[in-house]
Design a protein around this motif. Structure first.
Motif, PDB file in Angstrom:
ATOM      1  N   TYR A   1       0.992   8.373   8.076  1.00  0.00           N
ATOM      2  CA  TYR A   1       0.789   6.952   7.750  1.00  0.00           C
ATOM      3  C   TYR A   1       2.111   6.195   7.670  1.00  0.00           C
ATOM      4  CZ  TYR A   1      -4.119   7.429   6.424  1.00  0.00           C
ATOM      5  OH  TYR A   1      -5.466   7.635   6.442  1.00  0.00           O
ATOM      6  N   MET A   2       2.039   4.905   7.979  1.00  0.00           N
ATOM      7  CA  MET A   2       3.123   3.984   7.655  1.00  0.00           C
ATOM      8  C   MET A   2       2.861   3.572   6.203  1.00  0.00           C
ATOM      9  SD  MET A   2       4.798   3.490  10.506  1.00  0.00           S
ATOM     10  CE  MET A   2       5.744   2.002  10.307  1.00  0.00           C
ATOM     11  N   VAL A   3       3.779   3.892   5.312  1.00  0.00           N
ATOM     12  CA  VAL A   3       3.591   3.534   3.905  1.00  0.00           C
ATOM     13  C   VAL A   3       4.384   2.254   3.640  1.00  0.00           C
ATOM     14  CG1 VAL A   3       3.969   4.243   1.515  1.00  0.00           C
ATOM     15  CG2 VAL A   3       3.249   5.935   3.220  1.00  0.00           C
ATOM     16  N   VAL A   4       3.683   1.209   3.215  1.00  0.00           N
ATOM     17  CA  VAL A   4       4.344  -0.069   2.934  1.00  0.00           C
ATOM     18  C   VAL A   4       4.215  -0.321   1.432  1.00  0.00           C
ATOM     19  CG1 VAL A   4       4.492  -2.509   3.514  1.00  0.00           C
ATOM     20  CG2 VAL A   4       3.683  -0.874   5.236  1.00  0.00           C
ATOM     21  N   CYS A   5       5.345  -0.378   0.759  1.00  0.00           N
ATOM     22  CA  CYS A   5       5.342  -0.411  -0.702  1.00  0.00           C
ATOM     23  C   CYS A   5       5.894  -1.732  -1.243  1.00  0.00           C
ATOM     24  CB  CYS A   5       6.171   0.774  -1.212  1.00  0.00           C
ATOM     25  SG  CYS A   5       6.073   0.992  -2.974  1.00  0.00           S
ATOM     26  N   ASP A   6       5.110  -2.359  -2.097  1.00  0.00           N
ATOM     27  CA  ASP A   6       5.493  -3.595  -2.764  1.00  0.00           C
ATOM     28  C   ASP A   6       6.386  -3.212  -3.957  1.00  0.00           C
ATOM     29  OD1 ASP A   6       5.541  -5.910  -4.274  1.00  0.00           O
ATOM     30  OD2 ASP A   6       3.390  -6.264  -4.199  1.00  0.00           O
ATOM     31  N   ARG A   7       7.676  -3.302  -3.776  1.00  0.00           N
ATOM     32  CA  ARG A   7       8.721  -2.933  -4.758  1.00  0.00           C
ATOM     33  C   ARG A   7       8.943  -1.424  -4.833  1.00  0.00           C
ATOM     34  NH1 ARG A   7      10.319  -7.233  -7.578  1.00  0.00           N
ATOM     35  NH2 ARG A   7       8.862  -8.897  -8.005  1.00  0.00           N
ATOM     36  N   TYR A   8      10.189  -1.082  -5.155  1.00  0.00           N
ATOM     37  CA  TYR A   8      10.573   0.334  -5.306  1.00  0.00           C
ATOM     38  C   TYR A   8      11.825   0.362  -6.178  1.00  0.00           C
ATOM     39  CZ  TYR A   8      11.008   5.226  -3.678  1.00  0.00           C
ATOM     40  OH  TYR A   8      11.077   6.588  -3.596  1.00  0.00           O
ATOM     41  N   TYR A   9      12.693   1.367  -5.987  1.00  0.00           N
ATOM     42  CA  TYR A   9      13.792   1.481  -6.955  1.00  0.00           C
ATOM     43  C   TYR A   9      14.800   0.336  -6.913  1.00  0.00           C
ATOM     44  CZ  TYR A   9      15.964   4.662  -3.294  1.00  0.00           C
ATOM     45  OH  TYR A   9      16.449   5.261  -2.156  1.00  0.00           O
ATOM     46  N   TYR A  10      14.827  -0.443  -5.830  1.00  0.00           N
ATOM     47  CA  TYR A  10      15.765  -1.572  -5.794  1.00  0.00           C
ATOM     48  C   TYR A  10      15.410  -2.563  -6.921  1.00  0.00           C
ATOM     49  CZ  TYR A  10      16.169   0.466  -1.129  1.00  0.00           C
ATOM     50  OH  TYR A  10      16.295   1.340  -0.089  1.00  0.00           O
ATOM     51  N   SER A  11      14.087  -2.647  -7.243  1.00  0.00           N
ATOM     52  CA  SER A  11      13.671  -3.514  -8.357  1.00  0.00           C
ATOM     53  C   SER A  11      14.201  -2.982  -9.686  1.00  0.00           C
ATOM     54  CB  SER A  11      12.144  -3.633  -8.438  1.00  0.00           C
ATOM     55  OG  SER A  11      11.668  -4.562  -7.508  1.00  0.00           O
ATOM     56  N   SER A  12      14.175  -1.667  -9.855  1.00  0.00           N
ATOM     57  CA  SER A  12      14.734  -1.109 -11.103  1.00  0.00           C
ATOM     58  C   SER A  12      16.212  -1.456 -11.223  1.00  0.00           C
ATOM     59  CB  SER A  12      14.591   0.416 -11.134  1.00  0.00           C
ATOM     60  OG  SER A  12      13.264   0.800 -11.295  1.00  0.00           O
ATOM     61  N   PHE A  13      16.933  -1.357 -10.093  1.00  0.00           N
ATOM     62  CA  PHE A  13      18.380  -1.642 -10.138  1.00  0.00           C
ATOM     63  C   PHE A  13      18.607  -3.108 -10.525  1.00  0.00           C
ATOM     64  CE2 PHE A  13      18.748   1.525  -6.321  1.00  0.00           C
ATOM     65  CZ  PHE A  13      18.343   2.548  -7.145  1.00  0.00           C
ATOM     66  N   ALA A  14      17.791  -4.005  -9.933  1.00  0.00           N
ATOM     67  CA  ALA A  14      18.020  -5.438 -10.155  1.00  0.00           C
ATOM     68  C   ALA A  14      17.491  -5.907 -11.506  1.00  0.00           C
ATOM     69  CB  ALA A  14      17.373  -6.246  -9.029  1.00  0.00           C
ATOM     70  N   TYR A  15      16.317  -5.420 -11.920  1.00  0.00           N
ATOM     71  CA  TYR A  15      15.709  -5.924 -13.163  1.00  0.00           C
ATOM     72  C   TYR A  15      16.251  -5.177 -14.388  1.00  0.00           C
ATOM     73  CZ  TYR A  15      12.230  -8.699 -10.570  1.00  0.00           C
ATOM     74  OH  TYR A  15      11.609  -9.615  -9.751  1.00  0.00           O
ATOM     75  N   GLN A  16      16.177  -3.846 -14.362  1.00  0.00           N
ATOM     76  CA  GLN A  16      16.632  -3.097 -15.539  1.00  0.00           C
ATOM     77  C   GLN A  16      18.159  -3.026 -15.567  1.00  0.00           C
ATOM     78  OE1 GLN A  16      13.551  -2.094 -13.965  1.00  0.00           O
ATOM     79  NE2 GLN A  16      12.831  -3.302 -15.686  1.00  0.00           N
TER      80      GLN A  16
END
Ligand code: TMP
Length: 210
Positions: free
Chosen positions: A92-107
């Motif tokens: 499958y092509m897995v398309v993910c809405d947010r991943y660890y880049y969000s943790s880096f930017a938010y947390q």
């Protein structure tokens, strides 16, 4: 069967991710691909707890938040039936809405960003995406869109200054990751179709690479 590709879509709250994700799924299916659309936080137990923290704006230590997002991510990747790893292995092509880049930017804004990056990037279970697309929209626009649709904004949707800070954090993190990650920042202030055309062009590049 060849392994699928792992694509991550990132952006501020209100940047138009949901619309682009829907279009990407349709586009990939027309391209003859099987697509698994997924998101973080997940709907597993840790993800539900995170959703409660976000929607009720519960005060939580940023290290604890980062650890919860990582725990949720690990389950997201390794779940034996519905995990990202399983779908990729099934082609499958897995398309993910947010991943660890969000943790880096938010947390990363209020804890030790090096620690957040290290715990995610150095964990051998945590998959590295084949592609990350950041939908870059002016935080003022994002904030007005959120205010139009939400009665009660979530934890990170309340303060436009904070949203500017998170955008800057994303850009700093991308800069820091440099060529070690396949990241494209797309100006997503334009109309939906125009943005989608730019997004799908990048996706086609990784499909063609095989
Ligand atoms: P969304 O459903 O609109 O994408 O919202 C998810 C919220 O969770 C958003 O405000 C960003 C936040 N978030 C983090 O703070 N860290 C993370 O690692 C992830 C995946 C999301």
């Amino acid at each position: 069967m060849s392994r699928g590709k792992f694509i991550v879509i990132e952006g501020l709250d209100g940047c138009g991710k949901s619309t682009q994700l829907r279009l990407i799924k349709e586009g990939l299916e027309q391209y003859g691909k099987r697509v698994y659309l997924t998101a973080e936080p997940t709907s597993y137990e840790t993800g539900k707890y995170i959703r409660r923290i976000l929607s009720e704006s519960l005060i939580k230590d940023m290290y604890l938040q980062a650890a919860l997002f990582l725990a949720d991510r690990l389950e997201h990747i390794t779940h034996p039936e519905f995990g990202i790893e399983k779908y990729l292995n099934d082609g499958y092509m897995v398309v993910c809405d947010r991943y660890y880049y969000s943790s880096f930017a938010y947390q990363g804004t209020a804890s030790d960003i090096d620690w957040v990056m290290r715990t995610n990037l150095e964990c051998e279970r945590v998959l590295k995406p084949d592609l990350c697309i950041f939908l870059d929209v002016n935080p003022d626009t994002c904030k007005s869109r959120i205010d139009e649709v939400r009665d009660k904004p979530e934890l990170y949707e309340k303060d436009v200054e904070k949203m500017h800070q998170i955008r800057n954090n994303f850009l700093r993190v991308f800069d820091r990751l440099g060529d070690s990650h396949n990241i494209y920042i797309i100006d997503a202030n334009a109309g939906v179709e125009e943005v989608y055309a730019k997004v799908f062009e990048k996706i086609k590049m990784i499909i063609q690479k095989g």
